[in-house]
Design an enzyme around this catalytic site. Structure first.
Site, short mmCIF file in Angstrom:
data_model
loop_
_atom_site.label_atom_id
_atom_site.label_comp_id
_atom_site.label_asym_id
_atom_site.label_seq_id
_atom_site.Cartn_x
_atom_site.Cartn_y
_atom_site.Cartn_z
N ASP A 210 -12.00 6.85 4.12
CA ASP A 210 -10.79 6.64 4.92
C ASP A 210 -10.35 5.17 4.90
O ASP A 210 -9.25 4.85 5.35
CB ASP A 210 -11.02 7.12 6.35
CG ASP A 210 -9.73 7.31 7.13
OD1 ASP A 210 -8.66 7.32 6.49
OD2 ASP A 210 -9.80 7.47 8.36
N ARG B 292 -7.51 -0.70 1.24
CA ARG B 292 -8.09 -1.90 0.63
C ARG B 292 -8.53 -1.63 -0.80
O ARG B 292 -8.57 -2.54 -1.62
CB ARG B 292 -9.24 -2.43 1.51
CG ARG B 292 -10.35 -1.44 1.69
CD ARG B 292 -11.17 -1.72 2.94
NE ARG B 292 -10.44 -1.38 4.16
CZ ARG B 292 -10.88 -1.61 5.39
NH1 ARG B 292 -12.05 -2.18 5.58
NH2 ARG B 292 -10.16 -1.27 6.44
N LYS C 248 0.84 -1.21 0.00
CA LYS C 248 0.00 0.00 0.00
C LYS C 248 0.87 1.25 0.00
O LYS C 248 1.71 1.43 0.88
CB LYS C 248 -0.90 0.00 1.24
CG LYS C 248 -1.59 1.34 1.52
CD LYS C 248 -2.48 1.27 2.77
CE LYS C 248 -3.04 2.65 3.13
NZ LYS C 248 -3.88 2.63 4.35
N ASP D 6 1.88 6.61 5.46
CA ASP D 6 0.92 5.59 5.04
C ASP D 6 1.37 4.87 3.75
O ASP D 6 0.61 4.10 3.16
CB ASP D 6 -0.46 6.25 4.85
CG ASP D 6 -1.61 5.28 5.11
OD1 ASP D 6 -1.40 4.25 5.76
OD2 ASP D 6 -2.73 5.57 4.62
N ASP E 118 -2.52 10.25 3.89
CA ASP E 118 -3.90 9.82 4.11
C ASP E 118 -4.64 10.82 5.01
O ASP E 118 -4.55 10.76 6.23
CB ASP E 118 -3.91 8.42 4.76
CG ASP E 118 -5.32 7.89 4.97
OD1 ASP E 118 -6.27 8.49 4.40
OD2 ASP E 118 -5.47 6.88 5.69
N LYS F 207 -10.07 12.61 8.48
CA LYS F 207 -9.55 12.21 9.80
C LYS F 207 -9.52 13.42 10.72
O LYS F 207 -9.36 14.55 10.25
CB LYS F 207 -8.10 11.70 9.64
CG LYS F 207 -7.98 10.32 9.06
CD LYS F 207 -6.51 9.90 9.06
CE LYS F 207 -6.33 8.53 8.44
NZ LYS F 207 -7.00 7.44 9.16
N1 BES Z 1 -3.90 4.56 7.14
C1 BES Z 1 -4.98 4.24 7.99
C2 BES Z 1 -4.60 3.23 9.06
C3 BES Z 1 -3.61 3.70 10.11
C4 BES Z 1 -4.06 4.18 11.31
C5 BES Z 1 -2.26 3.56 9.89
C6 BES Z 1 -3.14 4.56 12.26
C7 BES Z 1 -1.34 3.96 10.86
C8 BES Z 1 -1.79 4.45 12.03
C9 BES Z 1 -6.12 3.64 7.17
O1 BES Z 1 -6.25 4.10 5.88
C10 BES Z 1 -7.40 3.97 7.87
O2 BES Z 1 -7.74 5.11 7.88
N2 BES Z 1 -8.06 2.96 8.41
C11 BES Z 1 -9.28 3.12 9.08
C12 BES Z 1 -10.23 2.09 8.50
C13 BES Z 1 -11.67 2.34 8.83
C14 BES Z 1 -12.18 3.61 8.22
C15 BES Z 1 -12.44 1.15 8.29
C16 BES Z 1 -9.07 2.88 10.56
O3 BES Z 1 -8.28 2.03 10.93
O4 BES Z 1 -9.68 3.59 11.34
ZN ZN Z 2 -4.51 4.77 5.02
MN MN Z 3 -7.43 5.85 5.73
#
Ligand code: BES
Ligand code: ZN
Ligand code: MN
Length: 507
Positions: free
Chosen positions: A355, A359, A273, A296, A278, A285
């Protein structure tokens, strides 16, 4: 006028990012009987036996100093002594009582960074309890990894570097192994850390590609190719394109192919990825900690690093690295929650949260990789969910597969590599939860965690395709240093995938 000043600054920083001076100290290997410098490191196990060739006077003084300090030789503990004999400083580092593995040696090498000494430092490699053939090479690798610093944006004088000499009877072997192999691994990890530490202002899909292209130049049997928006449109990669729509920086699909074995041999495929920043997109966020989302791209960077170091050492394997790259931004052109995207293999996905963008990269890149390369094993690696960090802390990456034996293989690889992984579940219910009312599947559901993320990707992988998903969101960034990683981007994943490649290579 202001614009031109800003652009000048950007250009010079971007240039320095192309070849950051990541490691300060110069490392070399010398014979066991080489003259010591004023500052010395000794490794002592928990019976505290001193090197056999140390003169009586010195060994008496050191024995008394050690006794007085309470140093017991426990693994990773250390003690500095000043003014013993002619030595300006002697640092003793404990190695404990067990047989030392490669990862132990990496840590012990990293601990030596704390040793005082300007100019030169001799690290005595004598009588280590290990079966590793050239332990100095692993100690030196650990030292180099711990010695990394990201100085691109620091002005003023940098700390002076010093000469670090590993003195031991394995010096020739260690020198050769370092030159032909481990230096490439260390440099790859340094590139990954640079990409993860550098701000989103600088690192976006195009500059990510530039850096990787620079590092890949001149390496035999390594081919780089890049798809832009038009090529991805032609391939029907609606999900990657969707994620990139809100950014002024277009997405890319970067592919590195290394052909080190017969072309009839199925490759190992790594898919990472690469979200260069992000924000969450329209599902924005919160501000707190959002700056960290500059990292990210950790999965893609680790894949690039692994491809480059594997190719540099000329491994006997076919390896392909696929890196979807995009910036996730909110904008009038950005995708919205509720939008439906058509993926590479024609399946549709309803975007529940913009967010959950990682995936979306994989639902195009993974089936593309499987169809195009027919890999023996496909591993996708990503900072996919915050939940994996809450579950496994910063000690373990999460590993999700359909095949528990494969999960155990990955745990074993992690254990040996120094980058541990621990399994998380993938239940038929996780697939049920992502059924969509209007599309084939939806991108999140219920209380979304690492398993739901894996189920989305798994929907695009046939049951009989060996497949491993690694969620590294908890381990790619360190708030406090370890012996082999300073605070900041850890470069996590290169040592893990490097070990994976070595295991598959040996088969
Ligand atoms: N890049 C984030 C995940 C992340 C969070 C990486 C903290 C490093 C530190 C990812 O794209 C994300 O935002 N994930 C969400 C998924 C949710 C919206 C289903 C999450 O984990 O909250
Ligand atoms: Zn992300
Ligand atoms: Mn995200």
């Amino acid at each position: 006028m202001r614009l031109s000043i800003r652009q000048t600054a950007l250009t010079s920083a971007a240039l320095s990012l192309m070849a950051a001076p990541a490691f300060a100290d110069d490392i070399s290997f010398a014979a066991a009987d080489t003259a010591l410098s004023d500052h010395v490191v000794l490794y002592l196990n928990d019976d505290l036996s001193l090197p056999a060739d140390m003169n009586d006077e010195m060994s008496d003084a050191l024995t008394r100093a050690i006794e007085g300090s309470g140093f017991k030789g426990d693994f990773g503990t250390s003690q500095h002594f000043y003014g013993l004999g002619d030595m300006k400083s002697v640092t003793v580092i404990g190695t404990g009582g067990d047989v030392l593995t490669r990862r132990n040696l990496h840590d012990l090498g990293g601990h030596a960074i704390k040793a005082p000494g300007e100019g030169a430092l001799t690290i005595v490699v004598d009588g280590l309890n290990t079966d590793v053939t050239a332990p100095s090479a692993d100690l030196a690798l650990g030292y180099r990894l711990g010695d990394y610093s990201f100085t691109t944006y620091k002005t003023g004088d940098l700390p002076e570097d010093r000469d670090v000499i590993f003195a031991g009877s394995d010096n020739r072997a260690a020198d050769a192994l370092t030159e032909t192999d481990y230096e490439g691994v260390a440099d790859a990890i340094s590139m990954v850390r640079d990409l993860g530490n550098a701000p989103g202002l600088e690192v976006y899909p195009e500059t990510f590609v530039d850096r990787v292209r620079n590092e890949s130049r001149g390496i035999a049997n390594l081919k780089i190719s890049v798809m832009g928006v038009r090529e991805m449109e032609r391939e029907g990669m609606g999900a990657i394109l969707g994620v990139g729509k809100g950014s002024v920086h277009d997405p890319r699909l970067l592919i590195l192919e290394y052909n080190g074995a017969a072309s009839s041999e199925a490759p190992l495929a790594l898919v990472g990825k690469g979200i260069t920043f992000d924000t969450g997109g329209i599902s924005l966020k919160p501000n707190s900690g959002q700056w960290l989302m500059k990292s990210d791209l950790s999965g893609a960077a680790a894949v690039a690093g692994t491809l480059i170091s594997t190719a540099k050492r000329g491994a006997d394997i076919n390896l392909v690295g696929v890196m979807p790259l995009a910036e996730n931004m909110p904008d009038g052109k950005a995708i919205r929650p509720g939008d439906v995207l058509t993926t590479y293999n024609g399946k549709t996905i309803e975007v529940m949260s913009t967010d959950a963008e990682g995936r979306l990269l994989f639902v195009d890149a993974v089936p593309y990789t499987i169809e195009k390369y027919e890999p023996e094993l496909i591993v996708n690696i990503a900072t996919l969910t915050g939940s994996v960090g809450r579950a496994l802390s910063d000690e373990y990456g999460g590993v999700i597969t359909r095949d528990f034996e494969l999960a155990q293989t990955m745990m074993d690889i992690g254990e040996r590599s120094g980058e541990d992984v621990w399994p998380l579940p993938l239940h038929p219910n996780h697939y049920k939860q992502i059924k969509s009312d209007i599309a084939d599947i939806k991108s999140t559901a219920g209380s979304p965690g690492a398993s739901i993320g894996a189920a989305v990707i798994g929907t695009f992988v046939e049951e009989d395709q060996p497949w491993v998903h690694i969620d590294m969101a908890g381990v790619d960034w360190r708030d406090s240093p370890t012996p082999t990683a300073p605070k900041g981007h850890a470069g996590w994943g290169v040592r893990f995938m490097d070990q994976l490649v070595r295991d598959y290579e040996a088969e």
